[in-house]
Write an enzyme that holds these catalytic residues in place. Structure first.
Site, PDB file in Angstrom:
ATOM      1  N   ARG A   5      35.956  16.758 -55.973  1.00 44.13           N
ATOM      2  CA  ARG A   5      34.529  17.140 -56.017  1.00 44.13           C
ATOM      3  C   ARG A   5      33.916  16.686 -57.330  1.00 44.13           C
ATOM      4  O   ARG A   5      34.387  17.083 -58.404  1.00 44.13           O
ATOM      5  CB  ARG A   5      34.392  18.650 -55.885  1.00 44.13           C
ATOM      6  CG  ARG A   5      35.069  19.161 -54.628  1.00 44.13           C
ATOM      7  CD  ARG A   5      34.223  20.117 -53.874  1.00 44.13           C
ATOM      8  NE  ARG A   5      34.930  20.516 -52.667  1.00 44.13           N
ATOM      9  CZ  ARG A   5      34.769  21.666 -52.048  1.00 44.13           C
ATOM     10  NH1 ARG A   5      33.904  22.534 -52.530  1.00 44.13           N
ATOM     11  NH2 ARG A   5      35.430  21.939 -50.949  1.00 44.13           N
ATOM     12  N   GLU A  53      31.872  17.569 -59.448  1.00 44.51           N
ATOM     13  CA  GLU A  53      31.081  18.671 -59.978  1.00 44.51           C
ATOM     14  C   GLU A  53      30.972  18.526 -61.486  1.00 44.51           C
ATOM     15  O   GLU A  53      31.982  18.521 -62.183  1.00 44.51           O
ATOM     16  CB  GLU A  53      31.709  20.009 -59.598  1.00 44.51           C
ATOM     17  CG  GLU A  53      31.315  20.384 -58.203  1.00 44.51           C
ATOM     18  CD  GLU A  53      32.016  21.617 -57.660  1.00 44.51           C
ATOM     19  OE1 GLU A  53      31.300  22.541 -57.263  1.00 44.51           O
ATOM     20  OE2 GLU A  53      33.240  21.639 -57.612  1.00 44.51           O
ATOM     21  N   ARG A  87      36.322  27.692 -63.798  1.00 44.18           N
ATOM     22  CA  ARG A  87      36.799  27.800 -62.410  1.00 44.18           C
ATOM     23  C   ARG A  87      36.592  26.542 -61.584  1.00 44.18           C
ATOM     24  O   ARG A  87      36.949  26.504 -60.415  1.00 44.18           O
ATOM     25  CB  ARG A  87      36.116  28.974 -61.724  1.00 44.18           C
ATOM     26  CG  ARG A  87      34.601  28.868 -61.796  1.00 44.18           C
ATOM     27  CD  ARG A  87      33.957  30.100 -61.273  1.00 44.18           C
ATOM     28  NE  ARG A  87      33.450  29.875 -59.940  1.00 44.18           N
ATOM     29  CZ  ARG A  87      32.797  30.797 -59.251  1.00 44.18           C
ATOM     30  NH1 ARG A  87      32.622  31.998 -59.760  1.00 44.18           N
ATOM     31  NH2 ARG A  87      32.337  30.532 -58.062  1.00 44.18           N
ATOM     32  N   HIS A  88      35.977  25.524 -62.166  1.00 46.81           N
ATOM     33  CA  HIS A  88      35.754  24.268 -61.433  1.00 46.81           C
ATOM     34  C   HIS A  88      36.532  23.134 -62.078  1.00 46.81           C
ATOM     35  O   HIS A  88      36.489  22.951 -63.287  1.00 46.81           O
ATOM     36  CB  HIS A  88      34.266  23.883 -61.431  1.00 46.81           C
ATOM     37  CG  HIS A  88      33.424  24.775 -60.580  1.00 46.81           C
ATOM     38  ND1 HIS A  88      32.647  25.775 -61.113  1.00 46.81           N
ATOM     39  CD2 HIS A  88      33.242  24.819 -59.237  1.00 46.81           C
ATOM     40  CE1 HIS A  88      32.015  26.411 -60.124  1.00 46.81           C
ATOM     41  NE2 HIS A  88      32.365  25.849 -58.973  1.00 46.81           N
ATOM     42  N   GLU A 125      35.127  33.788 -56.143  1.00 50.51           N
ATOM     43  CA  GLU A 125      35.375  33.242 -54.807  1.00 50.51           C
ATOM     44  C   GLU A 125      36.665  32.430 -54.814  1.00 50.51           C
ATOM     45  O   GLU A 125      36.845  31.550 -55.645  1.00 50.51           O
ATOM     46  CB  GLU A 125      34.211  32.335 -54.400  1.00 50.51           C
ATOM     47  CG  GLU A 125      34.453  31.704 -53.043  1.00 50.51           C
ATOM     48  CD  GLU A 125      33.533  30.526 -52.736  1.00 50.51           C
ATOM     49  OE1 GLU A 125      32.351  30.555 -53.122  1.00 50.51           O
ATOM     50  OE2 GLU A 125      34.021  29.579 -52.094  1.00 50.51           O
ATOM     51  N   SER A 154      36.319  30.139 -48.622  1.00 55.98           N
ATOM     52  CA  SER A 154      35.195  30.221 -47.697  1.00 55.98           C
ATOM     53  C   SER A 154      35.718  29.868 -46.323  1.00 55.98           C
ATOM     54  O   SER A 154      36.615  29.039 -46.190  1.00 55.98           O
ATOM     55  CB  SER A 154      34.103  29.212 -48.054  1.00 55.98           C
ATOM     56  OG  SER A 154      33.380  29.657 -49.172  1.00 55.98           O
ATOM     57  N   ARG A 156      42.655  28.472 -57.830  1.00 53.47           N
ATOM     58  CA  ARG A 156      41.846  29.682 -58.053  1.00 53.47           C
ATOM     59  C   ARG A 156      42.680  30.920 -57.747  1.00 53.47           C
ATOM     60  O   ARG A 156      42.623  31.914 -58.474  1.00 53.47           O
ATOM     61  CB  ARG A 156      40.616  29.672 -57.129  1.00 53.47           C
ATOM     62  CG  ARG A 156      39.582  28.662 -57.516  1.00 53.47           C
ATOM     63  CD  ARG A 156      38.263  29.342 -57.861  1.00 53.47           C
ATOM     64  NE  ARG A 156      37.280  28.327 -58.165  1.00 53.47           N
ATOM     65  CZ  ARG A 156      36.114  28.208 -57.568  1.00 53.47           C
ATOM     66  NH1 ARG A 156      35.755  29.063 -56.606  1.00 53.47           N
ATOM     67  NH2 ARG A 156      35.279  27.275 -57.915  1.00 53.47           N
TER      68      ARG A 156
HETATM   69  P1  ATP Z   1      32.004  27.671 -55.808  1.00 53.04           P
HETATM   70  O1  ATP Z   1      30.769  28.316 -55.244  1.00 53.04           O
HETATM   71  O2  ATP Z   1      32.908  28.620 -56.514  1.00 53.04           O
HETATM   72  O3  ATP Z   1      31.721  26.427 -56.576  1.00 53.04           O
HETATM   73  P2  ATP Z   1      32.253  26.500 -53.235  1.00 53.04           P
HETATM   74  O4  ATP Z   1      31.636  27.533 -52.359  1.00 53.04           O
HETATM   75  O5  ATP Z   1      31.476  25.300 -53.626  1.00 53.04           O
HETATM   76  O6  ATP Z   1      32.871  27.177 -54.553  1.00 53.04           O
HETATM   77  P3  ATP Z   1      33.900  25.732 -51.015  1.00 53.04           P
HETATM   78  O7  ATP Z   1      33.233  24.490 -50.620  1.00 53.04           O
HETATM   79  O8  ATP Z   1      33.643  26.968 -50.237  1.00 53.04           O
HETATM   80  O9  ATP Z   1      33.626  26.015 -52.558  1.00 53.04           O
HETATM   81  O10 ATP Z   1      35.473  25.421 -51.133  1.00 53.04           O
HETATM   82  C1  ATP Z   1      36.498  26.286 -50.666  1.00 53.04           C
HETATM   83  C2  ATP Z   1      37.353  26.778 -51.809  1.00 53.04           C
HETATM   84  O11 ATP Z   1      37.800  25.702 -52.623  1.00 53.04           O
HETATM   85  C3  ATP Z   1      36.645  27.681 -52.797  1.00 53.04           C
HETATM   86  O12 ATP Z   1      36.580  28.992 -52.336  1.00 53.04           O
HETATM   87  C4  ATP Z   1      37.538  27.566 -54.017  1.00 53.04           C
HETATM   88  O13 ATP Z   1      38.728  28.320 -53.882  1.00 53.04           O
HETATM   89  C5  ATP Z   1      37.937  26.123 -53.978  1.00 53.04           C
HETATM   90  N1  ATP Z   1      37.083  25.303 -54.836  1.00 53.04           N
HETATM   91  C6  ATP Z   1      35.864  24.804 -54.546  1.00 53.04           C
HETATM   92  N2  ATP Z   1      35.379  24.034 -55.540  1.00 53.04           N
HETATM   93  C7  ATP Z   1      36.338  24.025 -56.484  1.00 53.04           C
HETATM   94  C8  ATP Z   1      36.458  23.386 -57.745  1.00 53.04           C
HETATM   95  N3  ATP Z   1      35.506  22.584 -58.210  1.00 53.04           N
HETATM   96  N4  ATP Z   1      37.584  23.576 -58.467  1.00 53.04           N
HETATM   97  C9  ATP Z   1      38.573  24.362 -57.986  1.00 53.04           C
HETATM   98  N5  ATP Z   1      38.538  24.982 -56.808  1.00 53.04           N
HETATM   99  C10 ATP Z   1      37.432  24.834 -56.049  1.00 53.04           C
HETATM  100 MG    MG Z   2      32.384  28.554 -50.795  1.00 53.08          MG
END
Ligand code: ATP
Ligand code: MG
Length: 434
Positions: A212, A214, A220-221, A357, A360, A408
Site C-alpha cells: 500500500r 500510504e 501502525r502503517h 483496527e 475489516s 497489527r
Molecule cells: P487503516 O484504517 O488502519 O489504515 P484500512 O481500513 O485502510 O486500515 P483495510 O483495507 O481494511 O485497512 O485492510 C485490512 C487490514 O489490513 C487492516 O485491518 C489492518 O490490519 C491491515 N492494514 C491495512 N493497512 C495497513 C498498513 N498500511 N500497514 C499495516 N497493516 C495494514
Molecule cells: Mg479497514
C-alpha cells in the site's frame, strides 16, 4: 557433520565432551583466566579458559572480538558461578569469522539505541533474545493460522501480487512498469479470493504480502505487510464471517500462549485470552462516544487513530480487548461490500484490538448487476474490473470474508510501540533498505 553439534540449551553436566558453536557475546579476561560467553540460537553457555592449562587456545581466544563466530570442543563441568550451573573447558577452538570492531551497535550493552539505527543494523539487532523472540512468535502465529484454517476446511491459495487494478482505492496503489505497460502491486487478495468463490472452492485463505502506497508515517502503517485473508461461501450474514474470525483468533491466541511460552517469558509478556463471542458495538455508537470525548467526526468519517483509541479505552475499562464494530455506512466501505437494503448501512465489520483496527470484513455483493452499480457509484470504471466481475455472471454463491494484518495483530498482542517492531525488514515511505 551438523548432527554432532550441541545446542546450548540441551547440554547437561553428564555430557562429557561436546562441540558447540556460536557467537562470542562477551569476553572477560582476568589475567590467567578468561570467561567467554558463547551465544547460539537457544541461549548462552560459558567457556572457561585457563592460560596455564591451554596456553595456545587461551592466546587464540582472548584476542578475539565480540560477536566473532567460533566452534568449540570441550568438556562440560559443573560450575556454581554460571547461570546454567555449567561451564565448558575448551580443548579445541576453530574461528570461523572474526567480527570487525567497533560493532555498529551493541548486542548486550544497556545503551538505548534508536529504532532507525536498529533497523539499519537488523543483522545485529535480531541477535538480542528479546528481538528474536518477536519473530519466533510471528512464525508460531503463521503456523497456527494455517492449522486452524485447514481444520475448518479452508484451502490455502496464492493470488497474484502484480495486476492491472486495485481493490482498495487508487490512492494507495504502487505502480510498476510491466514490460512497458502500467501495472500495480496488489493491495489485497480481495478480488481474486472472491473470484474463487465462483469456482466452488467454497472456503479459501491466503497468508501473503500486500503493498500500500500510504504516505502516512504512523506507528501502525507500513507500505508492505502480511495479510491474512479468508473468504467463505454460503454465508447468510456478516455475523457468520465474524464468528469465523473470532474462532480463528481464539485458536491463535491460545496456541501462542502455549507454544510461545519461552518467547513470551523472554519478552515478559502474557497473552490475555478473551472468551468468544467478542462484543459488538455499532459505528453509530462509536461515533457518539468519540464525539462526546471531543472529536468532531461526521457520519461516514473514518474513526481514525484517535477515535479508535478512545473506543479502545472505553472497552478496556470493561476488560474488553477485542470488539467488532458493525453497521458502517455503505458509503465509507469499498465497492465489494453488500449494502443493507432500505438503510444506509453495509453488511461490514471491523475488528479492533486494544484500540486499533486489525481487521475489516463483511458480506460481499454477489449479484452481478448490483456489483457493477456499486463500482460505478464509487466513481470507478467497471471496464477496469471485468476480469473480476465476469466471475459473477455465471453463478456466484453468497459469500463474505476478512483481511487481518498479522503485524497489527502481533504488535497489539505484545503491546509493541510500533508495527515496525513486528517486521524484520519494514518498508515505509522513508525506508526501502535493508
Ligand atoms: P487503516 O484504517 O488502519 O489504515 P484500512 O481500513 O485502510 O486500515 P483495510 O483495507 O481494511 O485497512 O485492510 C485490512 C487490514 O489490513 C487492516 O485491518 C489492518 O490490519 C491491515 N492494514 C491495512 N493497512 C495497513 C498498513 N498500511 N500497514 C499495516 N497493516 C495494514
Ligand atoms: Mg479497514
Amino acid at each position: 557433520m551438523v548432527a554432532t553439534y550441541r545446542d546450548s540449551n540441551t547440554i547437561t553436566a553428564d555430557d562429557g565432551t561436546v562441540v558447540v558453536r556460536g557467537w562470542i557475546q562477551d569476553i572477560r579476561n582476568l589475567g590467567g583466566i578468561s570467561f567467554v560467553t558463547l551465544r547460539d540460537r537457544f541461549g548462552t553457555i560459558q567457556l572457561t579458559l585457563i592460560k596455564k592449562i591451554i596456553p595456545e587456545i587461551f592466546a587464540k581466544v582472548t584476542r578475539l572480538t565480540r560477536e566473532s563466530v567460533i566452534v568449540v570442543t570441550g568438556d562440560v563441568k559443573v560450575s556454581n558461578q554460571t547461570e546454567l550451573g555449567l561451564e565448558i573447558i575448551p580443548s579445541d577452538v576453530k574461528v570461523y569469522s572474526e567480527a570487525i570492531t567497533p560493532l555498529p551497535m551493541g548486542v548486550i550493552d544497556k545503551v538505548n539505541v534508536d529504532m532507525s539505527t536498529r533497523l539499519n543494523n537488523r543483522f545485529i539487532d535480531i541477535r538480542k533474545a528479546e528481538i528474536k523472540a518477536i519473530f519466533e512468535l510471528k512464525s508460531i502465529m503463521s503456523q497456527l493460522i494455517v492449522e486452524v484454517m485447514n481444520s475448518n476446511g479452508f484451502t490455502q491459495v496464492y493470488t497474484p501480487k502484480i495486476g492491472s487494478s486495485g481493490a482498495e482505492g487508487g490512492s494507495t496503489l504502487f505502480s510498476v512498469n510491466y514490460f512497458g505497460k502500467k501495472a500495480f502491486l496488489a493491495q489485497s487478495p480481495q478480488l481474486y479470493k472472491q473470484i474463487l468463490m465462483s469456482t466452488g472452492m467454497d472456503k479459501v485463505f491466503e497468508l501473503g504480502p500486500v503493498f500500500r502506497a500510504e504516505q502516512s508515517n504512523t506507528n501502525r502503517h507500513v507500505t508492505e505487510f502480511i495479510s491474512f485473508d479468508g473468504e467463505m461461501s454460503w454465508i447468510e450474514r456478516e455475523e457468520d464471517v465474524m464468528h469465523m474470525v473470532e474462532t480463528v483468533l481464539d485458536y491463535v491466541l491460545k496456541g501462542i500462549s502455549e507454544r510461545g511460552k519461552k518467547q513470551l517469558e523472554i519478552l515478559k509478556k502474557e497473552v490475555k485470552i478473551q472468551p468468544i463471542p467478542y462484543p459488538v458495538i455499532t459505528y453509530a455508537e462509536c461515533l457518539k462516544i468519540v464525539n462526546d470525548a471531543g472529536l468532531k467526526l461526521k457520519n461516514c468519517d473514518d474513526l481514525g487513530t484517535e477515535g479508535e483509541k478512545i473506543i479502545g479505552d472505553v472497552m478496556s475499562k470493561k476488560g474488553v480487548d477485542f470488539y467488532f464494530i458493525t453497521e458502517y455506512p455503505e458509503e465509507s466501505k469499498p465497492f465489494y461490500i453488500m449494502e443493507k437494503d432500505g438503510t444506509s448501512y453495509s453488511f461490514s465489520f471491523d475488528l479492533d484490538y486494544k484500540g486499533q483496527e486489525i481487521s475489516s470484513g463483511g458480506q460481499r455483493e454477489h449479484r452481478y448487476d448490483r456489483l457493477v452499480e456499486r463500482i460505478q457509484k464509487k466513481g470507478l470504471n467497471p471496464d477496469d474490473f471485468t476480469f473480476y466481475t465476469d466471475a459473477f455472471k455465471y453463478g456466484m454463491p453468497p459469500h463474505g470474508g476478512w483481511g487481518i494484518g498479522i503485524e497489527r495483530l502481533l504488535t497489539k498482542m505484545l503491546d509493541l510501540p510500533n508495527i515496525r517492531e513486528a517486521i524484520i525488514f519494514p518498508r515505509d515511505p522513508s525506508r526501502i533498505s535493508p
